[in-house]
Design an enzyme around this catalytic site. Structure first.
Site, PDB file in Angstrom:
ATOM      1  N   SER A 306       0.831  -1.204   0.000  1.00 63.18           N
ATOM      2  CA  SER A 306       0.000   0.000   0.000  1.00 63.18           C
ATOM      3  C   SER A 306       0.868   1.257   0.000  1.00 63.18           C
ATOM      4  O   SER A 306       1.655   1.465  -0.910  1.00 63.18           O
ATOM      5  CB  SER A 306      -0.962  -0.039   1.198  1.00 63.18           C
ATOM      6  OG  SER A 306      -1.927   0.970   1.111  1.00 63.18           O
ATOM      7  N   ASP A 352      -9.289  -4.653  -5.570  1.00 59.48           N
ATOM      8  CA  ASP A 352      -8.774  -3.673  -4.617  1.00 59.48           C
ATOM      9  C   ASP A 352      -9.516  -2.345  -4.778  1.00 59.48           C
ATOM     10  O   ASP A 352      -9.384  -1.679  -5.801  1.00 59.48           O
ATOM     11  CB  ASP A 352      -7.277  -3.474  -4.860  1.00 59.48           C
ATOM     12  CG  ASP A 352      -6.594  -2.653  -3.789  1.00 59.48           C
ATOM     13  OD1 ASP A 352      -7.287  -1.941  -3.058  1.00 59.48           O
ATOM     14  OD2 ASP A 352      -5.356  -2.742  -3.699  1.00 59.48           O
ATOM     15  N   HIS A 382      -7.663  -5.305  -1.148  1.00 58.84           N
ATOM     16  CA  HIS A 382      -6.439  -4.567  -0.857  1.00 58.84           C
ATOM     17  C   HIS A 382      -5.481  -5.321   0.061  1.00 58.84           C
ATOM     18  O   HIS A 382      -4.275  -5.061   0.058  1.00 58.84           O
ATOM     19  CB  HIS A 382      -6.808  -3.221  -0.228  1.00 58.84           C
ATOM     20  CG  HIS A 382      -5.654  -2.290  -0.044  1.00 58.84           C
ATOM     21  ND1 HIS A 382      -4.857  -1.880  -1.097  1.00 58.84           N
ATOM     22  CD2 HIS A 382      -5.140  -1.680   1.072  1.00 58.84           C
ATOM     23  CE1 HIS A 382      -3.913  -1.049  -0.642  1.00 58.84           C
ATOM     24  NE2 HIS A 382      -4.064  -0.927   0.659  1.00 58.84           N
TER      25      HIS A 382
END
Length: 441
Positions: A306, A352, A382
């Protein structure tokens, strides 16, 4: 773009890498002898240091003429640049070496003026050979110099096209440890297992400098290894990528899994913290009195999730010490990484809602025209690259193989990403929903 072709009457150079001085004829005329000899290869003490090592270039003409094609030992593949001056091709030997000879096997598009240059850090260059009357063909240059990085820097083209090399060969002594000296040959089963062939141990960094916290997982076997920094995402901790640390370490990496200064640090800050963690990892290896002493060989890579994936891209963009990166589900709004030239593996998640590949990773992938690249999208949201989510056997195999190929120059791992061993994964739509690459590498 100029289509790949070889002009009529010009064949690729022979596939031999070196030749001893050969007596072609000896005619006895009274007491006189006539000797005809081909050019000598490097002295027997010199080794071919460049083959299979990581290579990068100022530009590439198209996806089939990447930098690695000039150091793959195959004289039917080539690197070619865009059509402009100047251009360069460089190879990372893995460690400082004494350079005694460079062989350039030019395609029809060759350099009229160029330099051979060496560098300790990939940034500051020393010229050890220069000419403005390049002849093309096969040029064997006897040189004297040292460095970890060697490049050919073209400043004037001989044709209207770019620069093109079938092979860029650097001979000398030294360089990085031959790949695989302590790592057994990988198999699908061994790469998909939870741990690799080497035993590992953990060490908690006592005083983190420039980042929040750090746990180092390292091989207990003797030897030095590439370092890898792991960076979590927004609100994340070391637990985010805890699954990856022992997998990498057991395949011959020194891994520092870090926590951030604050859980909301942005991607730019996380990139700075990756750099700081890499610096401290190398400092610990250079010091005595700790279990990491002598473990890191100076080569660095990074992986992150991320915002940590965005931070991985920042480290690749800003810190020349990082030679490969694996951003997973990477997030960085308005991030521009077109200048990244190091090998990069984007691992994204199909469903995601936070960092969909089409929003971040795919545009970055497409913009990085000078890098070797791999893009794999898998089912999931995600969290798919995090500990406890996704198919860790497959993800671990791909990540270990990518870092082994590009941080240790171990081409035995290439088939799992670019060869026959990857096909079962790539063609399994329940496992992989999108696959892109710059193979072969």
């Amino acid at each position: 773009m100029r289509p790949f072709h070889r002009p009529s009457g010009i064949a690729p150079p022979p596939r031999t890498r070196s030749r001893a001085v050969t007596l072609l004829s000896a005619l006895v005329l009274g007491t006189a002898f006539v000797l005809v000899a081909v050019p000598a290869a490097p002295a027997t003490a010199a080794e071919l240091l460049s083959q299979g090592k990581p290579a990068s270039a100022s530009s590439t003409e198209n996806a089939s003429t990447t930098a690695s094609a000039a150091v793959d030992g195959n004289t039917a593949t080539r690197w070619s640049s865009s059509f402009g001056d100047p251009q360069w091709l460089r190879v990372d030997l893995g460690a400082t070496a004494d350079i005694s000879q460079v062989v350039l096997r030019w395609e029809a598009a060759y350099a009229r003026a160029f330099q051979i240059q060496t560098s300790a850090n990939g940034t500051t260059w020393t010229t050890i050979y220069s000419t403005t009357t390049g002849t093309g063909g096969v040029q064997t240059l006897n040189v004297t110099g040292s460095g970890r990085y060697v490049r050919v820097h073209g400043t004037a083209r001989a044709t209207t096209y770019g620069y093109s090399l079938w092979e860029f060969q650097v001979y000398g002594t030294g360089g990085g440890t031959p790949p695989g000296s302590t790592i057994p040959a990988p198999t699908i089963a061994s790469l998909e297992a939870a741990n690799g062939p080497l035993a590992t141990a953990n060490y908690t960094v006592p005083s983190p400098s420039g980042y929040g916290s750090g746990t180092i997982t390292y091989p207990t076997a003797a030897g030095s290894y590439p370092g890898v920094v792991l960076m979590p995402g927004y609100q994340g901790t070391q637990q985010n990528l805890q699954w990856l640390a022992p997998r990498l370490a057991s395949w011959g990496f020194v891994v520092i899994n870090v926590g951030t200064r604050t859980p909301t640090d942005d991607p730019e800050s996380r990139g700075d913290q990756i750099t700081a963690a890499g610096t401290q990892l190398l400092a610990l290896s250079n010091a005595t009195g700790n279990p990491i002493s002598g473990k890191a060989n100076g080569t660095l890579g990074a992986a992150g999730h991320s915002m940590g994936g965005g931070g991985t891209m920042v480290a690749l963009r800003d810190d020349a010490r990082f030679k490969a990166g694996v951003p997973t589900a990477p997030y960085y709004p308005n991030g521009n990484f077109s200048s990244v030239t190091e090998p990069t593996f984007f691992l994204t998640c199909e469903s995601d809602p936070v960092a969909n590949g089409d929003t971040y990773a795919v545009p970055w992938y497409n913009s990085m025209s000078q890098a070797e690249k791999l893009y794999i999208e898998v089912p999931g949201d995600h969290l798919c690259p995090m500990t406890g989510s996704g198919n860790k056997a497959k993800q671990g195999k791909w990540i270990v193989s990518f870092f082994s190929r590009w941080l240790r120059s171990d081409t035995r791992f290439s088939p799992f990403l670019c060869g026959t061993e990857r096909e079962a994964d790539k063609n399994n739509t329940s496992l992989v929903t999108r696959w892109m690459d710059t193979c072969a590498f």
